[in-house]
Write a protein that holds these residues in place. Structure first.
Motif, PDB file in Angstrom:
ATOM      1  N   ASP A  47       7.607  -6.847   2.467  1.00  0.00           N
ATOM      2  CA  ASP A  47       6.009  -7.141   2.845  1.00  0.00           C
ATOM      3  C   ASP A  47       5.173  -5.787   2.265  1.00  0.00           C
ATOM      4  O   ASP A  47       3.876  -5.669   1.771  1.00  0.00           O
ATOM      5  CB  ASP A  47       5.482  -7.211   4.250  1.00  0.00           C
ATOM      6  N   LEU A  48       5.850  -5.110   1.604  1.00  0.00           N
ATOM      7  CA  LEU A  48       5.292  -4.145   0.727  1.00  0.00           C
ATOM      8  C   LEU A  48       4.144  -4.242  -0.331  1.00  0.00           C
ATOM      9  O   LEU A  48       4.555  -4.784  -0.848  1.00  0.00           O
ATOM     10  CB  LEU A  48       6.482  -3.643   0.157  1.00  0.00           C
ATOM     11  N   THR A  49       3.012  -3.392  -0.108  1.00  0.00           N
ATOM     12  CA  THR A  49       1.922  -3.917  -1.519  1.00  0.00           C
ATOM     13  C   THR A  49       1.508  -2.689  -1.558  1.00  0.00           C
ATOM     14  O   THR A  49       1.630  -1.410  -1.024  1.00  0.00           O
ATOM     15  CB  THR A  49       0.776  -5.174  -0.152  1.00  0.00           C
ATOM     16  N   GLY A  50       0.821  -2.195  -2.331  1.00  0.00           N
ATOM     17  CA  GLY A  50       0.223  -1.191  -3.233  1.00  0.00           C
ATOM     18  C   GLY A  50      -1.319  -1.932  -3.631  1.00  0.00           C
ATOM     19  O   GLY A  50      -1.671  -2.632  -3.563  1.00  0.00           O
ATOM     20  N   LYS A  51      -2.135  -0.651  -2.674  1.00  0.00           N
ATOM     21  CA  LYS A  51      -3.814  -0.555  -3.348  1.00  0.00           C
ATOM     22  C   LYS A  51      -4.089   0.355  -3.426  1.00  0.00           C
ATOM     23  O   LYS A  51      -4.435   1.340  -4.055  1.00  0.00           O
ATOM     24  CB  LYS A  51      -4.544  -0.808  -2.060  1.00  0.00           C
ATOM     25  N   VAL A  52      -4.811  -0.049  -5.243  1.00  0.00           N
ATOM     26  CA  VAL A  52      -5.088   1.025  -6.032  1.00  0.00           C
ATOM     27  C   VAL A  52      -6.907   1.159  -5.742  1.00  0.00           C
ATOM     28  O   VAL A  52      -7.531   0.676  -5.401  1.00  0.00           O
ATOM     29  CB  VAL A  52      -5.541   0.955  -7.527  1.00  0.00           C
ATOM     30  N   LEU A  53      -6.884   2.695  -5.047  1.00  0.00           N
ATOM     31  CA  LEU A  53      -8.243   3.569  -4.617  1.00  0.00           C
ATOM     32  C   LEU A  53      -8.519   3.943  -5.503  1.00  0.00           C
ATOM     33  O   LEU A  53     -10.025   3.282  -6.142  1.00  0.00           O
ATOM     34  CB  LEU A  53      -7.825   4.756  -4.002  1.00  0.00           C
ATOM     35  N   MET A  70      -2.881   5.695  -4.929  1.00  0.00           N
ATOM     36  CA  MET A  70      -3.308   4.579  -4.042  1.00  0.00           C
ATOM     37  C   MET A  70      -2.383   4.727  -2.528  1.00  0.00           C
ATOM     38  O   MET A  70      -2.003   5.918  -2.034  1.00  0.00           O
ATOM     39  CB  MET A  70      -2.292   3.469  -5.017  1.00  0.00           C
ATOM     40  N   THR A  71      -2.831   3.516  -2.240  1.00  0.00           N
ATOM     41  CA  THR A  71      -1.883   2.904  -1.042  1.00  0.00           C
ATOM     42  C   THR A  71      -0.443   2.709  -0.931  1.00  0.00           C
ATOM     43  O   THR A  71      -1.232   1.169  -1.434  1.00  0.00           O
ATOM     44  CB  THR A  71      -2.959   2.379   0.414  1.00  0.00           C
ATOM     45  N   PHE A  72       0.329   3.100  -0.351  1.00  0.00           N
ATOM     46  CA  PHE A  72       1.459   1.792  -0.406  1.00  0.00           C
ATOM     47  C   PHE A  72       1.071   1.258   1.851  1.00  0.00           C
ATOM     48  O   PHE A  72       1.163   1.655   2.323  1.00  0.00           O
ATOM     49  CB  PHE A  72       2.797   1.958  -0.335  1.00  0.00           C
ATOM     50  N   SER A  73       1.270   0.051   1.840  1.00  0.00           N
ATOM     51  CA  SER A  73       1.413  -0.292   3.108  1.00  0.00           C
ATOM     52  C   SER A  73       3.077  -1.269   3.237  1.00  0.00           C
ATOM     53  O   SER A  73       3.118  -2.206   2.015  1.00  0.00           O
ATOM     54  CB  SER A  73       0.532  -1.576   3.711  1.00  0.00           C
ATOM     55  N   ALA A  74       3.636  -1.023   4.585  1.00  0.00           N
ATOM     56  CA  ALA A  74       5.062  -2.313   4.849  1.00  0.00           C
ATOM     57  C   ALA A  74       5.270  -1.989   5.829  1.00  0.00           C
ATOM     58  O   ALA A  74       4.779  -1.153   6.825  1.00  0.00           O
ATOM     59  CB  ALA A  74       6.243  -1.457   4.481  1.00  0.00           C
ATOM     60  N   THR A  75       6.115  -2.898   6.431  1.00  0.00           N
ATOM     61  CA  THR A  75       6.618  -2.725   8.178  1.00  0.00           C
ATOM     62  C   THR A  75       7.315  -2.334   7.774  1.00  0.00           C
ATOM     63  O   THR A  75       8.921  -3.324   6.830  1.00  0.00           O
ATOM     64  CB  THR A  75       6.346  -4.423   8.435  1.00  0.00           C
ATOM     65  N   ILE A  76       8.017  -1.416   8.581  1.00  0.00           N
ATOM     66  CA  ILE A  76       9.319  -0.468   8.540  1.00  0.00           C
ATOM     67  C   ILE A  76      10.186   0.119  10.336  1.00  0.00           C
ATOM     68  O   ILE A  76       8.616   0.143  10.820  1.00  0.00           O
ATOM     69  CB  ILE A  76       9.566   0.998   8.428  1.00  0.00           C
ATOM     70  N   THR A 114       1.038   2.530   6.568  1.00  0.00           N
ATOM     71  CA  THR A 114       0.661   3.188   5.253  1.00  0.00           C
ATOM     72  C   THR A 114       0.286   4.251   4.882  1.00  0.00           C
ATOM     73  O   THR A 114       0.376   5.488   5.639  1.00  0.00           O
ATOM     74  CB  THR A 114      -1.226   2.589   5.237  1.00  0.00           C
ATOM     75  N   TRP A 115       0.976   4.828   3.363  1.00  0.00           N
ATOM     76  CA  TRP A 115       1.258   5.985   3.147  1.00  0.00           C
ATOM     77  C   TRP A 115       0.551   6.068   2.220  1.00  0.00           C
ATOM     78  O   TRP A 115       0.820   5.379   0.548  1.00  0.00           O
ATOM     79  CB  TRP A 115       2.490   6.245   3.379  1.00  0.00           C
ATOM     80  N   TYR A 116       0.246   7.147   1.280  1.00  0.00           N
ATOM     81  CA  TYR A 116      -0.701   7.145   0.369  1.00  0.00           C
ATOM     82  C   TYR A 116       0.161   8.060  -0.458  1.00  0.00           C
ATOM     83  O   TYR A 116       1.025   8.364  -0.529  1.00  0.00           O
ATOM     84  CB  TYR A 116      -1.495   8.988   0.155  1.00  0.00           C
ATOM     85  N   ASN A 117       0.165   7.813  -2.157  1.00  0.00           N
ATOM     86  CA  ASN A 117       1.117   8.343  -2.829  1.00  0.00           C
ATOM     87  C   ASN A 117      -0.368   8.529  -4.480  1.00  0.00           C
ATOM     88  O   ASN A 117      -1.448   7.746  -4.626  1.00  0.00           O
ATOM     89  CB  ASN A 117       1.949   6.439  -2.938  1.00  0.00           C
ATOM     90  N   VAL A 118       0.334   8.566  -5.050  1.00  0.00           N
ATOM     91  CA  VAL A 118      -0.236   9.233  -6.893  1.00  0.00           C
ATOM     92  C   VAL A 118       1.006   8.999  -8.172  1.00  0.00           C
ATOM     93  O   VAL A 118       2.120   9.650  -7.454  1.00  0.00           O
ATOM     94  CB  VAL A 118      -1.292  10.924  -6.836  1.00  0.00           C
ATOM     95  N   ASP A 119       0.541   8.498  -8.983  1.00  0.00           N
ATOM     96  CA  ASP A 119       1.918   8.170 -10.000  1.00  0.00           C
ATOM     97  C   ASP A 119       1.019   8.846 -10.876  1.00  0.00           C
ATOM     98  O   ASP A 119      -0.276   8.645 -11.237  1.00  0.00           O
ATOM     99  CB  ASP A 119       2.231   6.571 -10.224  1.00  0.00           C
ATOM    100  N   ARG A 120       1.559   9.324 -11.482  1.00  0.00           N
ATOM    101  CA  ARG A 120       1.515  10.254 -13.007  1.00  0.00           C
ATOM    102  C   ARG A 120       1.897   9.327 -13.672  1.00  0.00           C
ATOM    103  O   ARG A 120       3.280   9.206 -14.330  1.00  0.00           O
ATOM    104  CB  ARG A 120       2.030  11.501 -12.875  1.00  0.00           C
TER     105      ARG A 120
END
Length: 179
Positions: free
Chosen positions: A101-107, A120-126, A132-138
């Motif tokens: 159920d992993l998804t990502g949402k661009v902020l 972005m934020t990623f969300s998943a059931t673990i 939900t956790w924050y991420n930055v992709d370069r």
């Protein structure tokens, strides 16, 4: 000060200043938006495709690699770097087996020269808990193709979720084995 193209997640971008050295067509930076179709488009179109892929990556698994150049280098905390479409697809597939159920949402995102940043934020059931956790992709651009993605996030929250319950440990094992 860098000239940036920025967006709050709503397209089109808020401002459209860019030195656009990625690839130029009529003064606008263009990127490969579909490797299979050989389609190119503006950076905002590439970010929109990226956002669509992460809205449901299990459904868009084949499309994930399609927005990257053929020799894409993928780097993320806790993973060995991969190079190329096939290795990248295998790494994403393993992740989606463990986190279906992993998804990502661009902020928001920004672009300057040969670099795109996507927050972005990623969300998943673990382990039975929805996280939900924050991420930055370069992303690094060469000759109009995204050739490298480095993900920046603090993996502590995710690792604790894997390691503090039996269900989480089972998911972690699936992640490592890919089945």
């Amino acid at each position: 000060m860098f000239p940036f193209t920025m967006s709050n997640g709503n397209y089109p971008p808020v401002a459209s200043q860019s030195n656009g050295t990625a690839s130029q067509a009529n003064g606008t930076a263009t990127l490969l938006t579909s490797a299979r179709a050989g389609r190119r488009g503006p950076v905002a179109e590439w970010v929109a495709a990226f956002a669509e892929v992460w809205s449901d990556p299990a459904r868009h698994l084949d499309r994930i690699m399609d927005i990257f150049g053929p020799d894409i280098r993928l780097v993320a905390p806790g993973y060995k770097p991969t190079v190329g479409h096939e290795a990248g697809r295998r790494a994403f597939a393993k992740t989606l087996i463990a986190l279906p159920d992993l998804t990502g949402k661009v902020l928001r995102w920004s672009h300057s020269g040969e670099v795109i940043f996507v927050e972005m934020t990623f969300s998943a059931t673990i382990g039975g808990r929805y996280l939900t956790w924050y991420n930055v992709d370069r992303f690094l651009i060469r000759d109009g193709c995204v050739v490298e993605r480095v993900a920046y996030f603090n993996p502590t929250k995710v690792r604790l979720a894997f390691l503090t319950s039996l269900r989480g440990l089972e998911q972690f094992i699936r992640l490592r084995r890919g089945r």
